[in-house]
Design an enzyme around this catalytic site. Structure first.
Site, PDB file in Angstrom:
ATOM      1  N   GLU A   1       0.061  18.329   9.067  1.00 30.82           N
ATOM      2  CA  GLU A   1       0.191  19.404   8.035  1.00 30.82           C
ATOM      3  C   GLU A   1       0.599  20.917   8.655  1.00 30.82           C
ATOM      4  O   GLU A   1       1.479  21.374   8.098  1.00 30.82           O
ATOM      5  CB  GLU A   1      -1.186  19.376   7.176  1.00 30.82           C
ATOM      6  CG  GLU A   1      -1.283  18.155   6.470  1.00 30.82           C
ATOM      7  CD  GLU A   1      -2.126  17.183   7.269  1.00 30.82           C
ATOM      8  OE1 GLU A   1      -2.357  17.230   8.496  1.00 30.82           O
ATOM      9  OE2 GLU A   1      -2.465  16.176   6.479  1.00 30.82           O
TER      10      GLU A   1
ATOM     11  N   THR B   1     -16.321  23.996   5.788  1.00 33.99           N
ATOM     12  CA  THR B   1     -15.432  25.248   5.211  1.00 33.99           C
ATOM     13  C   THR B   1     -14.298  24.847   4.334  1.00 33.99           C
ATOM     14  O   THR B   1     -13.833  25.564   3.503  1.00 33.99           O
ATOM     15  CB  THR B   1     -14.956  26.261   6.399  1.00 33.99           C
ATOM     16  OG1 THR B   1     -13.996  25.371   7.247  1.00 33.99           O
ATOM     17  CG2 THR B   1     -16.350  26.339   6.961  1.00 33.99           C
TER      18      THR B   1
ATOM     19  N   ASP C   1       0.893  -1.275   0.068  1.00 36.84           N
ATOM     20  CA  ASP C   1       0.069   0.168  -0.034  1.00 36.84           C
ATOM     21  C   ASP C   1       0.956   1.180   0.154  1.00 36.84           C
ATOM     22  O   ASP C   1       2.028   1.317   0.550  1.00 36.84           O
ATOM     23  CB  ASP C   1      -0.882  -0.024   1.163  1.00 36.84           C
ATOM     24  CG  ASP C   1      -2.208  -0.816   1.018  1.00 36.84           C
ATOM     25  OD1 ASP C   1      -2.600  -1.025  -0.017  1.00 36.84           O
ATOM     26  OD2 ASP C   1      -2.501  -1.453   1.997  1.00 36.84           O
TER      27      ASP C   1
ATOM     28  N   ASP D   1      -4.581  -4.738   6.914  1.00 40.05           N
ATOM     29  CA  ASP D   1      -5.160  -4.521   8.126  1.00 40.05           C
ATOM     30  C   ASP D   1      -6.740  -4.476   8.305  1.00 40.05           C
ATOM     31  O   ASP D   1      -7.225  -4.795   9.264  1.00 40.05           O
ATOM     32  CB  ASP D   1      -4.583  -3.370   8.764  1.00 40.05           C
ATOM     33  CG  ASP D   1      -5.016  -1.908   8.212  1.00 40.05           C
ATOM     34  OD1 ASP D   1      -5.827  -2.115   7.236  1.00 40.05           O
ATOM     35  OD2 ASP D   1      -4.692  -0.938   8.603  1.00 40.05           O
TER      36      ASP D   1
ATOM     37  N   PHE E   1     -10.272  24.037  11.329  1.00 38.92           N
ATOM     38  CA  PHE E   1     -10.689  23.252   9.928  1.00 38.92           C
ATOM     39  C   PHE E   1     -12.191  22.572  10.142  1.00 38.92           C
ATOM     40  O   PHE E   1     -12.003  21.899  11.190  1.00 38.92           O
ATOM     41  CB  PHE E   1      -9.497  22.393   9.395  1.00 38.92           C
ATOM     42  CG  PHE E   1     -10.050  21.517   8.010  1.00 38.92           C
ATOM     43  CD1 PHE E   1      -9.854  22.319   7.079  1.00 38.92           C
ATOM     44  CD2 PHE E   1     -10.710  20.391   8.285  1.00 38.92           C
ATOM     45  CE1 PHE E   1     -10.293  21.308   5.675  1.00 38.92           C
ATOM     46  CE2 PHE E   1     -10.991  19.702   7.146  1.00 38.92           C
ATOM     47  CZ  PHE E   1     -10.592  20.267   6.048  1.00 38.92           C
ATOM     48  N   THR E   2     -12.769  22.586   9.234  1.00 39.35           N
ATOM     49  CA  THR E   2     -14.051  21.728   9.510  1.00 39.35           C
ATOM     50  C   THR E   2     -14.457  21.130   7.909  1.00 39.35           C
ATOM     51  O   THR E   2     -13.869  21.932   6.838  1.00 39.35           O
ATOM     52  CB  THR E   2     -15.416  22.599   9.611  1.00 39.35           C
ATOM     53  OG1 THR E   2     -15.602  23.514   8.693  1.00 39.35           O
ATOM     54  CG2 THR E   2     -15.257  23.231  11.167  1.00 39.35           C
TER      55      THR E   2
END
Length: 673
Positions: free
Chosen positions: A345, A374, A304, A511, A370-371
């Site tokens: 980040e 928005t 992966d 997993d 952050f949402t």
């Protein structure tokens, strides 16, 4: 569990010496027919020491026969010691695991909702228990209510606690772990004595270890060689009679032991056990020795992208201002919008800003998180606002406020996307300043590791849900051989089947429940301990640290196991051939003067030749124990290169070393004769 045990720790050596004597029991020794032949020879030598006329032959020096008996006894003890030492290391790890299974009480929930305290050993499958902060989870189970952090360090060695909650992929808990905070209600999913930890202890101790197909094939070869050499020895007796040469039974016994493949016969079991041990040193639970060996044959790795090839957290890589703004202004705004952002980040943006050597002043403001609605975050100061977020959201905000969109913004955003990165647009008030380039960072050392795997003939395939462009960029940077973009879990099965149809041995990691079919389909499946129970049941390897990159380590361990067995077998057989040409000329030189031309070693006498070979035979087992336990060292190279190197070192070396060793021992024996 993750701690490495030294090979010759004093307490392990003492116990191994005791066990090596106990293993002399013929009932046990017959499980290894090669060493059983040695034991029969030892008992015959003992009989000839006590009763010299046992076979009605001319009497031979009792001291000589007794010397043969002692050397054969030491040969058996040394061979048993290697196996006992390997088993002892496994038992030491099992004992460390068993310490987590202390006697404990469980708070079982009755049908009326009340609690009763019972012994954890009395719990049955289906019982529901409540576990609170500081308490141990009494048995394997599934969280049905609550959310808590669980300390799994006693099992996995990982110090950071993990979050467990009902539903999803993180509702499985292991008996012996403890709740670090809050509480859980757990439904017991295993009977006493059949928990994950019990199975782990059994596997580490080797109680369920069976011979692998490769071991059986090699064992068959060694037994065939043993029978051939025994037939050769038996034909020597009438040949000696014909030549009027006195060949005693004691000498025949010694000669037989010298020529049969006792070296690899004594180390074979230890190599297999040590291979399993090396896997557990990496905190990986192998359900069988066969799965570890299969890793050695793997030639395709399916990996992966997120969490395996990349860290999974996008990191700031560059600040790119629009033409109407300056680099310094963009950096300051990006820094201000991220100073209170505690995401990976956000922290990476702050870290990158500090590296630009720009004065960064921190004002007091109101942080806007952050949402999903928005898709931006930032800070409101008294006189201005600073934000960073998804390009579409930021452009929409500016347009709604009547602001201006820089003409070069679209090109900057597309440029970052083409590189496989994620663009974040930064604005101050309603003015767009530029773009932050977030990059999915390749894990350290992977480029070199992939190059090493490629040299060994192992192809790497990256599976990712990213689009074709992003996948191609990351694949090129990481150095994988191929990639599958926009890959869904069911697509992995198709990739595995395609590779297997080409005759390839495939390994993969997973997993989740959706990975279980692919894990079961692959020749080697490595499941994460943090994953679902169905994934762990489908896989044949479980990583207790839940680190997908360990699949590459296991493949290398598997190859090392096969190489160690092959190298020591080559060395052992080369030894036997060399001893054949070293001893026989010295033995038959008196009866057949022509043999003198082959007597290049000029050994003192037939008796000293046999004793020297026997002593060398015993000592070489001891000297090879570290190699059997640690494995043959190798660097990434093609199979052909590795084969040629090992043939040179262990094949040619196996021919030369006996001549040198036997000659030196013969010179020492002469000092006492």
């Amino acid at each position: 569990m993750a701690e490495t045990t030294k090979i010759f720790e004093s307490h392990l050596v003492k116990q191994a010496l005791k066990d090596s004597v106990l293993k002399l029991n013929p009932v046990y020794m017959i499980k290894n027919p090669i060493m059983f032949v040695v034991e029969v020879g030892m008992l015959l030598a003992l009989g000839l020491t006590i009763y010299p006329d046992l076979f009605h032959q001319e009497s031979v020096s009792r001291l000589y026969v007794f010397s043969i008996f002692i050397i054969l006894l030491l040969t058996l003890v040394f061979a048993n010691f290697s196996e006992a030492l390997a088993e002892g290391r496994g038992k030491a790890q099992a004992n460390a695991l068993r310490q987590t299974q202390t006697e404990m009480k469980a708070r079982r929930i009755k049908q009326d909702g009340s609690y009763e305290m019972i012994d954890a050993s009395d719990l049955k499958k289906g019982d529901i228990v409540r576990v609170e902060t500081g308490e141990q989870i009494p048995n394997d189970g599934k969280v049905i209510k609550g959310l808590a952090t669980v300390d799994e360090s006693a099992i996995t060695g990982e110090s950071a606690p993990v979050i467990k909650e009902s539903g999803g992929d993180f509702d499985n808990v292991i008996g012996g772990t403890s709740v670090a905070s809050d509480w859980l209600e757990v439904e017991i999913t295993s009977e006493p004595g059949h928990s994950f930890l019990d199975k782990m202890i059994g596997l580490v101790e080797g109680a369920t270890r069976k011979k692998t197909p490769n071991e059986i094939a090699l064992f068959t070869l060694l037994m065939t060689l043993t029978i051939i050499f025994l037939v050769v020895i038996l034909t020597m007796y009438p040949l000696a009679k014909f030549l009027n040469f006195n060949l005693s039974i004691a000498m025949l016994i010694a000669l037989a032991v010298c020529l049969i493949p006792t070296t690899i016969g004594g180390l074979l079991s230890a190599i297999g056990i040590a291979g399993m041990d090396r896997v557990t040193q990496f905190n990986i639970l192998a359900k069988s020795g066969r799965s570890v060996e299969t890793c050695g044959d793997v030639n395709v790795l399916i990996l992966d992208k997120t969490g395996t090839i990349t860290y999974g957290n996008r990191m700031a890589d560059a600040f790119i201002p629009v033409k109407s703004s300056s680099f310094e202004r963009l950096v300051k705004a990006a820094y201000e919008s991220s100073i209170a952002d505690d995401t990976p980040e956000g922290r990476s943006i702050v870290k990158l800003a500090y590296k630009q050597h720009i004065d960064l002043l921190q004002e007091v403001g109101e942080y806007i998180p952050f949402t999903a609605e928005t898709r931006m975050s930032g800070v409101k100061f008294t006189t201005r606002e600073v934000y960073k977020g998804a390009p579409n959201s930021m452009v929409k905000r500016v347009k709604e406020a009547g602001g201006h969109i820089p003409v070069d913004l679209d090109a900057l955003v597309k440029g970052v996307s083409k590189k496989g990165g994620t663009p974040l647009v930064v604005l101050e008030d309603n003015e767009i300043l530029g773009v932050i380039y977030l990059k999915d960072v390749i894990k350290d050392g992977l480029v070199e590791r992939f190059r090493e795997l490629r040299e060994m003939g192992i192809e790497t395939v990256m599976c990712t849900g990213d689009n074709e462009l992003t996948a191609a960029t990351i694949a090129k940077e990481a150095g994988v051989d191929r990639f599958v973009a926009e890959c869904k879990p069911e697509d992995k099965i198709n990739v595995i089947r395609e590779e297997q149809a080409k005759g390839h041995i495939v390994a993969m990691t997973g997993d989740g429940t959706n990975d279980a079919p692919a894990l079961a389909e692959a020749n080697v499946g490595l499941a994460m301990n943090s994953g679902t129970m169905s994934a762990k049941e489908a896989a044949n390897l479980i990583d207790l640290d839940s680190n997908p990159t360990k699949l590459m380590e296991v493949v290398l361990i598997g190859k090392q196991l096969l190489m160690t067995r092959g190298s020591l077998t080559t060395f052992s057989i080369a030894n036997d051939i060399a001893k054949y040409f070293a001893i026989l000329p010295a033995m038959f030189m008196a009866a057949m003067p022509a043999m003198n031309h082959l007597n290049i070693m000029h050994l003192h006498s037939p008796e000293s030749a046999v004793l020297s070979a026997l002593i060398f035979n015993a000592l070489i087992i001891v000297l090879l124990i570290p190699i059997a336990m640690k494995g043959v060292k190798f660097k990434g190279a093609s199979t052909q290169t590795i084969l040629m190197k090992n043939m040179l070192v262990y094949g040619l070396g196996g021919m030369i070393v006996p001549f040198i060793g036997i000659k030196l021992i013969d010179l020492i024996i002469q000092l006492f004769v």
